[in-house]
Design a protein around this motif. Structure first.
Motif, short mmCIF file in Angstrom:
data_model
loop_
_atom_site.label_atom_id
_atom_site.label_comp_id
_atom_site.label_asym_id
_atom_site.label_seq_id
_atom_site.Cartn_x
_atom_site.Cartn_y
_atom_site.Cartn_z
N MET A 82 -33.13 32.20 53.69
CA MET A 82 -33.65 32.75 54.94
C MET A 82 -32.78 33.91 55.43
O MET A 82 -33.26 34.86 56.03
CB MET A 82 -33.72 31.66 56.00
CG MET A 82 -34.79 30.62 55.77
SD MET A 82 -36.46 31.31 55.78
CE MET A 82 -36.57 31.87 57.47
N GLY A 83 -31.47 33.82 55.14
CA GLY A 83 -30.57 34.90 55.52
C GLY A 83 -30.79 36.17 54.74
O GLY A 83 -30.29 37.23 55.13
N MET A 84 -31.52 36.11 53.61
CA MET A 84 -31.81 37.31 52.83
C MET A 84 -32.89 38.17 53.48
O MET A 84 -33.03 39.34 53.15
CB MET A 84 -32.26 36.90 51.42
CG MET A 84 -31.19 36.23 50.58
SD MET A 84 -29.86 37.36 50.17
CE MET A 84 -30.74 38.59 49.24
N ILE A 85 -33.67 37.58 54.38
CA ILE A 85 -34.71 38.34 55.08
C ILE A 85 -34.05 39.21 56.15
O ILE A 85 -33.22 38.73 56.92
CB ILE A 85 -35.74 37.39 55.70
CG1 ILE A 85 -36.37 36.51 54.62
CG2 ILE A 85 -36.82 38.17 56.45
CD1 ILE A 85 -37.31 35.47 55.15
N PRO A 86 -34.34 40.50 56.21
CA PRO A 86 -33.70 41.39 57.19
C PRO A 86 -33.87 40.89 58.62
O PRO A 86 -34.95 40.42 59.01
CB PRO A 86 -34.41 42.74 56.97
CG PRO A 86 -34.90 42.67 55.56
CD PRO A 86 -35.25 41.24 55.30
N ASN A 87 -32.78 40.99 59.38
CA ASN A 87 -32.75 40.66 60.80
C ASN A 87 -32.99 39.17 61.07
O ASN A 87 -33.34 38.80 62.19
CB ASN A 87 -33.77 41.48 61.59
CG ASN A 87 -33.44 42.96 61.59
OD1 ASN A 87 -32.26 43.34 61.62
ND2 ASN A 87 -34.46 43.79 61.55
N LEU A 88 -32.80 38.33 60.07
CA LEU A 88 -32.86 36.89 60.28
C LEU A 88 -31.46 36.32 60.22
O LEU A 88 -30.61 36.78 59.46
CB LEU A 88 -33.74 36.20 59.24
CG LEU A 88 -35.24 36.11 59.56
CD1 LEU A 88 -35.94 35.23 58.54
CD2 LEU A 88 -35.49 35.58 60.95
N PHE A 89 -31.22 35.30 61.00
CA PHE A 89 -29.89 34.72 61.16
C PHE A 89 -29.49 33.92 59.92
O PHE A 89 -30.28 33.15 59.38
CB PHE A 89 -29.90 33.81 62.40
CG PHE A 89 -28.64 33.03 62.59
CD1 PHE A 89 -27.43 33.68 62.74
CD2 PHE A 89 -28.66 31.65 62.62
CE1 PHE A 89 -26.25 32.97 62.94
CE2 PHE A 89 -27.50 30.93 62.81
CZ PHE A 89 -26.29 31.59 62.98
N THR A 90 -28.25 34.11 59.45
CA THR A 90 -27.71 33.38 58.31
C THR A 90 -26.81 32.28 58.82
O THR A 90 -25.64 32.50 59.14
CB THR A 90 -26.92 34.32 57.38
OG1 THR A 90 -27.71 35.48 57.09
CG2 THR A 90 -26.56 33.62 56.09
N SER A 91 -27.32 31.07 58.92
CA SER A 91 -26.55 29.96 59.49
C SER A 91 -25.39 29.56 58.61
O SER A 91 -24.33 29.15 59.12
CB SER A 91 -27.47 28.76 59.73
OG SER A 91 -28.14 28.41 58.54
N SER A 92 -25.52 29.67 57.29
CA SER A 92 -24.45 29.26 56.38
C SER A 92 -23.28 30.23 56.37
O SER A 92 -22.28 29.98 55.70
CB SER A 92 -24.99 29.11 54.96
OG SER A 92 -25.63 30.29 54.54
N SER A 93 -23.37 31.33 57.10
CA SER A 93 -22.25 32.27 57.19
C SER A 93 -21.29 31.90 58.30
O SER A 93 -20.32 32.63 58.53
CB SER A 93 -22.78 33.69 57.42
OG SER A 93 -23.45 33.79 58.67
N HIS A 94 -21.52 30.78 58.97
CA HIS A 94 -20.66 30.34 60.07
C HIS A 94 -19.90 29.09 59.64
O HIS A 94 -20.47 28.15 59.09
CB HIS A 94 -21.46 30.06 61.33
CG HIS A 94 -21.90 31.31 62.03
ND1 HIS A 94 -21.26 31.81 63.14
CD2 HIS A 94 -22.89 32.19 61.76
CE1 HIS A 94 -21.84 32.92 63.54
NE2 HIS A 94 -22.84 33.17 62.71
N LEU A 95 -18.60 29.10 59.88
CA LEU A 95 -17.73 28.00 59.45
C LEU A 95 -18.08 26.69 60.13
O LEU A 95 -18.02 25.62 59.51
CB LEU A 95 -16.26 28.37 59.73
CG LEU A 95 -15.20 27.38 59.23
CD1 LEU A 95 -15.28 27.25 57.71
CD2 LEU A 95 -13.81 27.85 59.65
N THR A 96 -18.47 26.75 61.39
CA THR A 96 -18.82 25.53 62.13
C THR A 96 -20.00 24.82 61.49
O THR A 96 -20.01 23.59 61.35
CB THR A 96 -19.14 25.86 63.59
OG1 THR A 96 -18.05 26.58 64.17
CG2 THR A 96 -19.39 24.60 64.39
#
Length: 222
Positions: A82-96
């Motif tokens: 889902m993070g590969m779609i432009p302007n969509l949030f990448t949740s797995s890029s956050h350490l928490t």
């Protein structure tokens, strides 16, 4: 937008950026057809293949363990893609977000091993052939390396997702003030990087779950 967990749009379940993870639940919609469709057959074959892969790394042969790690893989890979779609949030890029998955599972494996196989867990802290003078030092090193496992697991996933997405973002921003030839070159480079990032998104989800299966084996001496 890709790295910002905050959103100006809020719905009744909270931030819209974080709620994008709920799309994972669409994969479990029951088919209304008497015979399975092609998509259902593809999904079933994919899940069976993943179960066989995780069965290699698991000591236990219970189906519940394979289902747990397969579901976790499907969840993580959905968030990554889902993070590969432009302007969509990448949740797995956050350490928490990554710690929320790795810490509870690692803690459960760790507590289970120490309660049920205490002697084996103590033996695991001292490798075979360790000199008597280094036993205390090796126990300390093994404890530290075991304790930081969920942190290193989370940082690995976060770093791989952030680095690729950040590079794609920088290339996209540099196209604004570039001439036509440079824009074409950057578009070609960005397309190749996008293909590479697509593979990284799938591989990192697999590595995350496979390492968790190995951590579970360290606490299971059945």
């Amino acid at each position: 937008m890709s790295f910002d967990p905050k959103s100006s749009v809020k719905i009744f379940i909270g931030e819209l950026n974080w709620s994008i993870m709920a799309i994972f639940l669409l994969m479990f919609i029951v088919s209304f057809w008497s015979k399975p469709s092609r998509m259902m057959m593809i999904k079933k074959n994919l899940i069976n293949s993943l179960s066989e892969q995780f069965e290699i790394g698991l000591k236990t042969k219970k189906d519940s363990a394979k289902i747990m790690f397969t579901s976790l893989f499907m969840f993580i890979v959905t968030c990554n893609l889902m993070g590969m779609i432009p302007n969509l949030f990448t949740s797995s890029s956050h350490l928490t977000f990554n710690l929320f998955m790795s810490v509870p599972m690692w803690t459960g494996f760790f507590i289970f091993g120490w309660i049920k196989y205490s002697n084996k867990m103590f033996e695991h802290l001292v490798p075979n052939g360790t000199p008597d003078a280094l036993i205390s030092f090796m126990v300390l090193i093994e404890l530290i390396s075991t304790t930081i496992r969920p942190l290193t697991l989370s940082i690995r996933l976060m770093a791989n997702m952030v680095s690729g997405h950040l590079l794609l973002t920088l290339l996209g921003n540099s196209m604004v003030s570039s001439n036509m030839i440079l824009v074409m070159i950057l578009t070609l480079v960005q397309s190749m990087l996008s293909s590479l990032e697509l593979g990284v998104a799938i591989i990192q989800a697999y590595v995350f779950c496979m390492l968790l299966t190995l951590y579970s084996d360290d606490s299971d001496y059945q």
